[in-house]
Design an enzyme around this catalytic site. Structure first.
Site, PDB file in Angstrom:
ATOM      1  N   HIS A 251      55.263  58.087  46.047  1.00 28.79           N
ATOM      2  CA  HIS A 251      53.998  57.912  47.057  1.00 28.79           C
ATOM      3  C   HIS A 251      52.912  57.307  46.431  1.00 28.79           C
ATOM      4  CE1 HIS A 251      52.698  61.791  46.008  1.00 28.79           C
ATOM      5  NE2 HIS A 251      53.875  62.533  46.690  1.00 28.79           N
ATOM      6  N   ASN A 254      48.914  58.112  46.962  1.00 27.14           N
ATOM      7  CA  ASN A 254      48.794  59.505  47.165  1.00 27.14           C
ATOM      8  C   ASN A 254      48.856  60.364  46.026  1.00 27.14           C
ATOM      9  OD1 ASN A 254      50.246  58.592  49.995  1.00 27.14           O
ATOM     10  ND2 ASN A 254      47.866  59.699  50.104  1.00 27.14           N
ATOM     11  N   ALA A 255      47.982  61.155  45.699  1.00 31.22           N
ATOM     12  CA  ALA A 255      48.210  62.038  44.591  1.00 31.22           C
ATOM     13  C   ALA A 255      48.031  61.287  43.119  1.00 31.22           C
ATOM     14  CB  ALA A 255      49.273  63.079  44.688  1.00 31.22           C
ATOM     15  N   ARG A 262      37.690  48.462  37.094  1.00 28.77           N
ATOM     16  CA  ARG A 262      37.808  48.477  35.459  1.00 28.77           C
ATOM     17  C   ARG A 262      39.092  48.937  35.209  1.00 28.77           C
ATOM     18  NH1 ARG A 262      31.995  48.239  36.017  1.00 28.77           N
ATOM     19  NH2 ARG A 262      32.003  50.480  36.368  1.00 28.77           N
ATOM     20  N   ASP A 286      53.353  56.633  57.706  1.00 29.05           N
ATOM     21  CA  ASP A 286      53.320  57.452  58.971  1.00 29.05           C
ATOM     22  C   ASP A 286      51.919  57.339  59.726  1.00 29.05           C
ATOM     23  OD1 ASP A 286      51.483  58.671  57.171  1.00 29.05           O
ATOM     24  OD2 ASP A 286      52.114  60.642  57.590  1.00 29.05           O
ATOM     25  N   ILE A 288      48.988  58.137  58.735  1.00 30.67           N
ATOM     26  CA  ILE A 288      48.066  59.061  58.145  1.00 30.67           C
ATOM     27  C   ILE A 288      48.033  58.951  56.709  1.00 30.67           C
ATOM     28  CG2 ILE A 288      47.858  61.518  57.691  1.00 30.67           C
ATOM     29  CD1 ILE A 288      49.574  61.711  60.619  1.00 30.67           C
ATOM     30  N   ASP A 311      58.444  61.546  53.045  1.00 29.76           N
ATOM     31  CA  ASP A 311      57.923  62.803  52.623  1.00 29.76           C
ATOM     32  C   ASP A 311      57.896  63.794  53.558  1.00 29.76           C
ATOM     33  OD1 ASP A 311      56.963  64.161  50.565  1.00 29.76           O
ATOM     34  OD2 ASP A 311      54.878  63.584  50.665  1.00 29.76           O
ATOM     35  N   ILE A 346      46.605  66.870  53.222  1.00 34.04           N
ATOM     36  CA  ILE A 346      47.706  66.423  53.680  1.00 34.04           C
ATOM     37  C   ILE A 346      48.830  67.217  53.110  1.00 34.04           C
ATOM     38  CG2 ILE A 346      48.944  64.296  54.308  1.00 34.04           C
ATOM     39  CD1 ILE A 346      46.527  62.671  54.272  1.00 34.04           C
ATOM     40  N   ALA A 347      49.860  67.677  53.892  1.00 33.93           N
ATOM     41  CA  ALA A 347      50.791  68.608  53.482  1.00 33.93           C
ATOM     42  C   ALA A 347      52.315  67.890  53.740  1.00 33.93           C
ATOM     43  CB  ALA A 347      50.866  69.994  54.144  1.00 33.93           C
TER      44      ALA A 347
HETATM   45 ZN   LIG Z   1      54.148  64.446  46.656  1.00 34.51          ZN
END
Ligand SMILES: [Zn+2]
Length: 437
Positions: A251, A254-255, A262, A286, A288, A311, A346-347
């Protein structure tokens, strides 16, 4: 409507799909597709008809709809109330739940997938991974969607990029690959000397975690995909991980650290560089997780690596409400938005893959073949299944989706799943709700 089958002629298990627009490479092609429910594969149509004089049991007119390979989702935590990482007291309940799940999932157009486990304690992997192994051997269309092996997302990830992964279960690997064997179970990781496939197909880990980068060559030597994710890795660290054998980004955006002018971070490895391969990467479209423009930028940066994933969590397909999660946490589901209760974290998503595909088609100027490639040929290539899955070429598995593509007067675009075929058998038909597994 299928043509009538004369009672005296023996069945061949062959179906001819005609009148459709086939997704082949970058083009939509108007030609017939011949498939066999006996072999479960796509046939060489000319050969079958002209050389072997095979008459199909049925000829189905697709009425100008799109015919494409079945979708592959490489990041899928659960749906319809079933969660791959929730272990019931009695494991036969897990098996039953999984069977039901596969029959539900196939109706959404996802004909194969990687069941994904976010970071867990070792005992969870030891209990459930055996049930999530590639189910290729049975080739039974009536079982629905097919596992291509488990995706273990964590627990060797960054505690500062954990998302909803429980901090208590995160690990480092000071003893290198031995720690991975202890965690996932040595028998769950392919052994190079053995032919048969073990349950784990992909591992997502953060290369900067102690001991992880040195494991990458051993992971990939065993035919397991190494994906970079949930990580603080810099551009340089991500480049080094790719050099060592990582081929996937989990993903994207994300994360992980965002793009900085730079230090381009992980996004930077999508760019061309001397002596470094460009990885495949998962994107959650999605509506979101990422802004539509971010999705388009990622696609434009490296379209050949672009893979759409859901996901999805077990709440996908369930009504809005508050749902339990591990460690007494709870989730709030509101439409496609799924957050940890009392926070904005976000889960995961509650979207289906066709919704993500449809969004991407609506947001981008990509052609239908380019859009479909992101859930068919590209994930198949990433998994080493080129020619087997994700293509309408002869000899590939006859996992198929018939799509309705609608573009209204205002230019709004939507894709809908009309029919799903698995191993050459019709397993879901939107025109006949009573029909299905
Ligand atoms: Zn994940």
């Amino acid at each position: 409507m299928p043509t009538a089958l004369s009672p005296e002629r023996p069945r061949t298990g062959v179906t001819r799909l005609t009148g459709g627009r086939l997704v082949k490479g970058d083009r939509l092609v108007e030609e017939d597709l011949w498939i066999s429910s006996v072999t479960g594969r796509i046939l060489r149509s000319q050969e079958v008809f002209y050389e072997h004089f095979v008459i199909p049991d049925e000829t189905i007119d697709l009425k100008n709809k799109i015919l494409c390979p079945g979708f592959i989702d490489v990041q899928f935590n659960g749906a319809f109330g079933f969660d791959f990482s929730t272990v019931p007291e009695d494991l036969t309940d897990y098996q039953k739940g999984l069977k039901r799940f596969n029959r539900h999932l196939v109706r959404t157009g996802v004909t194969s997938y990687l069941p994904t486990l976010p970071s867990q304690n070792a005992d969870v992997y030891h209990k459930v991974l055996r049930y999530l192994a590639p189910s290729g051997g049975s080739r039974n269309a009536l079982e629905g969607s097919e596992s291509l092996g488990a995706h273990c997302e964590g627990p060797f990830i960054s505690p500062t990029k954990n998302g909803i992964h429980s901090l208590e279960v995160l690990q480092e690997a000071p003893n290198g690959f031995a720690d991975l064997e202890t965690c996932y179970g040595a028998g769950n990781l392919n052994h190079p000397a053995e032919e048969s496939r073990s349950p784990v197909t992909m591992i997502t880990a953060a290369p900067e975690i102690h001991g992880i980068s040195t494991c990458i060559p051993e992971v990939t030597k065993r035919g397991i995909r190494f994906a970079i994710g949930h990580t603080e890795a810099s551009y340089e660290e991500a480049s080094e991980a790719i050099h060592l054998g990582a081929t996937m980004i989990t993903h994207l955006f994300n994360a992980m650290r965002p793009l900085h002018h730079r230090n381009p971070g992980i996004f930077g490895v999508l760019g061309k560089a001397e002596g470094r391969e460009r990885p495949y990467f998962g994107v959650i479209s999605d509506g979101i997780h990422l802004h539509p423009t971010t999705v388009k930028i990622a696609w434009n940066a490296h379209p050949e690596g672009f893979i759409l994933v859901t996901d999805a969590q077990y709440t996908a397909g369930l009504p809005d409400g508050v749902y339990p999660w591990t460690n007494n946490d709870r989730w709030v589901k509101k439409g496609h938005l799924l957050t940890r209760e009392g926070s904005d974290t976000i889960a995961g998503s509650s979207a289906t893959l066709i919704e993500c595909v449809s969004n991407f088609w609506a947001w981008s100027h990509a052609s239908i073949p380019e859009v479909i490639r992101a859930v068919t040929a590209t994930p198949a290539e990433m998994l080493g299944l080129k020619g087997v899955k994700g293509t309408l070429d002869a000899d590939a598995d006859a996992d198929l989706v018939v799509l309705d593509a609608v573009e209204d007067a205002e230019g709004n675009r939507t894709l809908k799943v009309e029919q799903v075929w698995k191993f050459g058998m019709l397993v879901s038909d939107a025109a006949d709700e009573s029909f299905g597994l």
